[in-house]
Design an enzyme around this catalytic site. Structure first.
Site, PDB file in Angstrom:
ATOM      1  N   ARG A  44       0.843  -1.210   0.000  1.00 34.00           N
ATOM      2  CA  ARG A  44       0.000   0.000   0.000  1.00 34.00           C
ATOM      3  C   ARG A  44       0.863   1.239   0.000  1.00 34.00           C
ATOM      4  O   ARG A  44       1.999   1.221   0.437  1.00 34.00           O
ATOM      5  CB  ARG A  44      -0.851   0.034   1.263  1.00 34.00           C
ATOM      6  CG  ARG A  44      -2.140  -0.711   1.178  1.00 34.00           C
ATOM      7  CD  ARG A  44      -2.827  -0.628   2.527  1.00 34.00           C
ATOM      8  NE  ARG A  44      -3.544   0.604   2.710  1.00 34.00           N
ATOM      9  CZ  ARG A  44      -3.524   1.337   3.829  1.00 34.00           C
ATOM     10  NH1 ARG A  44      -2.786   1.002   4.843  1.00 34.00           N
ATOM     11  NH2 ARG A  44      -4.247   2.430   3.914  1.00 34.00           N
ATOM     12  N   LYS A  59       3.742  -7.601  12.016  1.00 32.84           N
ATOM     13  CA  LYS A  59       3.060  -7.818  10.733  1.00 32.84           C
ATOM     14  C   LYS A  59       3.363  -9.213  10.167  1.00 32.84           C
ATOM     15  O   LYS A  59       4.513  -9.588   9.997  1.00 32.84           O
ATOM     16  CB  LYS A  59       3.504  -6.746   9.737  1.00 32.84           C
ATOM     17  CG  LYS A  59       2.805  -6.863   8.398  1.00 32.84           C
ATOM     18  CD  LYS A  59       2.879  -5.587   7.614  1.00 32.84           C
ATOM     19  CE  LYS A  59       2.323  -5.774   6.214  1.00 32.84           C
ATOM     20  NZ  LYS A  59       2.006  -4.519   5.559  1.00 32.84           N
ATOM     21  N   ARG A 114      -1.256   3.493  13.754  1.00 31.97           N
ATOM     22  CA  ARG A 114      -0.324   2.755  14.628  1.00 31.97           C
ATOM     23  C   ARG A 114      -0.826   2.800  16.061  1.00 31.97           C
ATOM     24  O   ARG A 114      -1.237   3.855  16.526  1.00 31.97           O
ATOM     25  CB  ARG A 114       1.054   3.423  14.646  1.00 31.97           C
ATOM     26  CG  ARG A 114       1.784   3.226  13.390  1.00 31.97           C
ATOM     27  CD  ARG A 114       3.251   3.605  13.496  1.00 31.97           C
ATOM     28  NE  ARG A 114       3.838   3.457  12.189  1.00 31.97           N
ATOM     29  CZ  ARG A 114       4.069   2.306  11.607  1.00 31.97           C
ATOM     30  NH1 ARG A 114       3.827   1.179  12.257  1.00 31.97           N
ATOM     31  NH2 ARG A 114       4.568   2.243  10.392  1.00 31.97           N
TER      32      ARG A 114
HETATM   33  C1  BTN Z   1       0.881  -4.058   2.263  1.00 36.81           C
HETATM   34  O1  BTN Z   1       1.236  -4.628   3.291  1.00 36.81           O
HETATM   35  O2  BTN Z   1       1.022  -2.831   2.100  1.00 36.81           O
HETATM   36  C2  BTN Z   1       0.276  -4.877   1.164  1.00 36.81           C
HETATM   37  C3  BTN Z   1       1.223  -5.958   0.700  1.00 36.81           C
HETATM   38  C4  BTN Z   1       0.642  -6.749  -0.445  1.00 36.81           C
HETATM   39  C5  BTN Z   1       1.672  -7.673  -1.051  1.00 36.81           C
HETATM   40  C6  BTN Z   1       1.074  -8.609  -2.064  1.00 36.81           C
HETATM   41  S1  BTN Z   1       2.215  -9.861  -2.547  1.00 36.81           S
HETATM   42  C7  BTN Z   1       1.147 -10.347  -3.846  1.00 36.81           C
HETATM   43  C8  BTN Z   1       0.575  -9.089  -4.434  1.00 36.81           C
HETATM   44  N1  BTN Z   1       1.484  -8.551  -5.443  1.00 36.81           N
HETATM   45  C9  BTN Z   1       2.011  -7.388  -5.074  1.00 36.81           C
HETATM   46  O3  BTN Z   1       2.838  -6.729  -5.745  1.00 36.81           O
HETATM   47  N2  BTN Z   1       1.521  -7.024  -3.890  1.00 36.81           N
HETATM   48  C10 BTN Z   1       0.589  -7.988  -3.357  1.00 36.81           C
END
Ligand code: BTN
Length: 253
Positions: free
Chosen positions: A60, A119, A248
């Protein structure tokens, strides 16, 4: 790595989503980017795309999401999608993942899986529109194997093998994929409200003092039926629903 359960997932889903396909790639830049490119070029068949390695995984708010082969489960689901209300979608996805993987997993609004305040995984939901049809790409990354991190890191990431030592990325996908697709279809017709009580039961922030990235501070009071975070501030109860805001908890409260 053990074999991916592509066939059993396909069999469980194809009755619900005709034209559904499962693809496992050894490497791609990002499963979300790949399915968004396909949707924009008119390839909109429902697809579960798994990557054993992503060279440019995205999180994100423009963050990177990186992992090595076998250390994480990284996949995206893309399909034509037209819910009346999109709000709460990433909360529902996190909730279903937590329910399928382990009862001790908690959810950190709006789209993180947490274990013991660390996380464990994240969700990236993106939407595209082609030829008047809307399309969703739901990406998920879940840490499977613990990785060594600098001792100075305040909150080192958690990994599923701390909860379930024998779990691998293919086994986790086998638990998750079909229930997640079924839940996406249910959400499309009825929205988030019916998941709100279950989300609240696993909410990592509820009852805690939190800060938001846009400078608010208050007591986290769960989520509303649309999935907005209810924050009790000095000014009263505020609803936080911007995808651009992150939250947070105060570390010692
Ligand atoms: C976050 O924590 O901000 C979201 C992470 C999301 C990661 C997943 S891995 C599979 C899919 N492909 C990506 O490039 N991102 C999501």
């Amino acid at each position: 790595m053990s074999a991916w359960p592509a066939e059993s997932i396909w069999e469980a889903v194809v009755g619900l989503l005709p034209d559904f396909t499962v693809e496992i790639l050894p490497e791609v830049d990002s499963t979300n980017s790949e399915l968004m490119r396909r949707a924009r070029s008119g390839q909109t068949e429902p697809t579960l795309l798994v990557a054993e390695h992503q060279s440019a995984g995205r999180g994100r708010q423009g963050r990177q999401w990186s992992s090595c082969t076998g250390d994480a489960l990284t996949f995206s689901i893309g399909m034509p999608y037209a819910p009346q209300d999109w709000s709460g979608l990433s909360l529902m996805v996190g909730l279903v993942a937590a329910q399928q993987l382990h009862p001790d997993i908690r959810l950190k609004w709006p789209n993180d899986l947490w274990w013991q305040d660390r996380k464990l995984g994240g969700i990236l939901v993106e939407a595209a529109s082609t030829g008047g049809q809307s399309h969703v790409v739901v990406g998920m990354g879940i840490n499977i194997r613990p990785v060594s991190t600098p001792e100075t890191l305040r909150q080192p990431p958690a990994a599923m093998q701390e909860l379930v030592p024998e779990l691998t990325a293919p086994l986790a996908l086998g638990h998750l994929a079909a229930p997640l697709i079924q839940a996406l279809l249910a959400f499309e017709s009825r929205g988030f409200a019916s998941w709100q009580p279950a989300f609240e039961a696993q909410d990592a922030l509820r009852g805690r003092k939190v800060w938001t990235s846009d400078g608010k501070e208050g007591l986290s009071c769960g989520v509303d039926p649309q999935g907005a975070l209810r924050l009790q501030t000095e000014r009263g109860l505020e609803l936080i629903n911007s995808a651009e805001v992150s939250v947070r908890p105060h570390p010692f409260v």
